[in-house]
Enzyme design. Sequence first.
Site: not given
Length: 327
Positions: A133, A139, A273
Amino acid sequence: MAKMGYVALALVAIFCIVHVQGLSDDVEAAWEQFQAHHPSSTKSHTDAAKRKGNFVKTHEMIQQHNKNKNAAYQLEHNDFSVMDDEEKKRYTGAKAPSGSRFLIADNLDASMRQLPTSLDYRTNACLAPVKNQGSCGSCWAFTAIAPLEFAQCNKTKTSVVLSEQQLVDCDPNDGGCNGGWYTNAWSYLMGGSAKQSAYSYTAVKGTCKFSTSTIGSTVATYGSVASKSPSSMQAALVRYGPLSVAITVINSFYSYKSGVYTDVACDNLGVNHGVVVVGYGNLSGIDYWIVRNSWGAGWGSSGYILIQRGVNKCSIESYPAAIASVV
Ligand SMILES: *[C@@H]1O[C@H](CO)[C@@H](O)[C@H](O)[C@H]1NC(C)=O
Ligand SMILES: *[C@@H]1O[C@H](CO)[C@@H](O)[C@H](O)[C@H]1NC(C)=O
């Protein structure tokens, strides 16, 4: 000299002093070696002194941890070693939506009775290679795309690589490089997901260039898997393939090398995340999830990390979700 170095190292270890003036020979040697392997992020960097400070801090954490021979996981230096917290944060980007999560309609109980003791989709032909990424809080897009690539491929028996950039540029439900959420992305992808070859990744948000002629897959149904139910996650993995999850990333996570990640410091904090669970197993008596990250194949164990299973480690069992079918 050697004795001086030893004393300096002991001081650092005991008092966690980061900005010591005379660094030990070991730390200096490690820094020299690191710079040789990462020239662009060190020597030529505008903030070289600060980056050395960050490196020393990371180095102490790694040394402290790895000298514990009973630790279930090991740490190592990588690109993150010289970054400060704000820089590292740009490699995450999960923003949990408020409101309720709708559970996947299927009753997973039946398949739980014959759960395999281990499962590993890493070698499945339908799982595209690990992606990166970069410094963009996208993400969530990578977490949304891998299960879709898998579902599409498993249905048609033809591998497909889909576009995260389309989500970054076009998905009105999410925030591009400023974070998002995988189920929001799937809602948007019910209108079609472009092939990566037609819509490549740039790691910056641009204007939407999506064209329906480039669609490689289309989400039909998706939903959440029961929260904090490891066996439901196992059953969902068997039934649907890789699962999207959210986790809490803390400093030690960035430096993960191998073994089963068990850091207690990441528990019961907000998730930040998105990653993908692609299997599970047991290593030296510790149950783990096989977790695919989006920081390239050079990070961790070939782009993957094993995270302790069954204890909601880093909240990994809080927000699992799956794609149930594609068009
Ligand atoms: C993949 O497809 C096969 C049929 O070809 C099916 O039996 C299997 O359940 C599918 N796996 C997943 C995880 O969807
Ligand atoms: C896996 O690890 C657990 C501890 O989490 C242990 O109780 C169990 O016996 C292990 N299973 C296998 C098959 O090794």
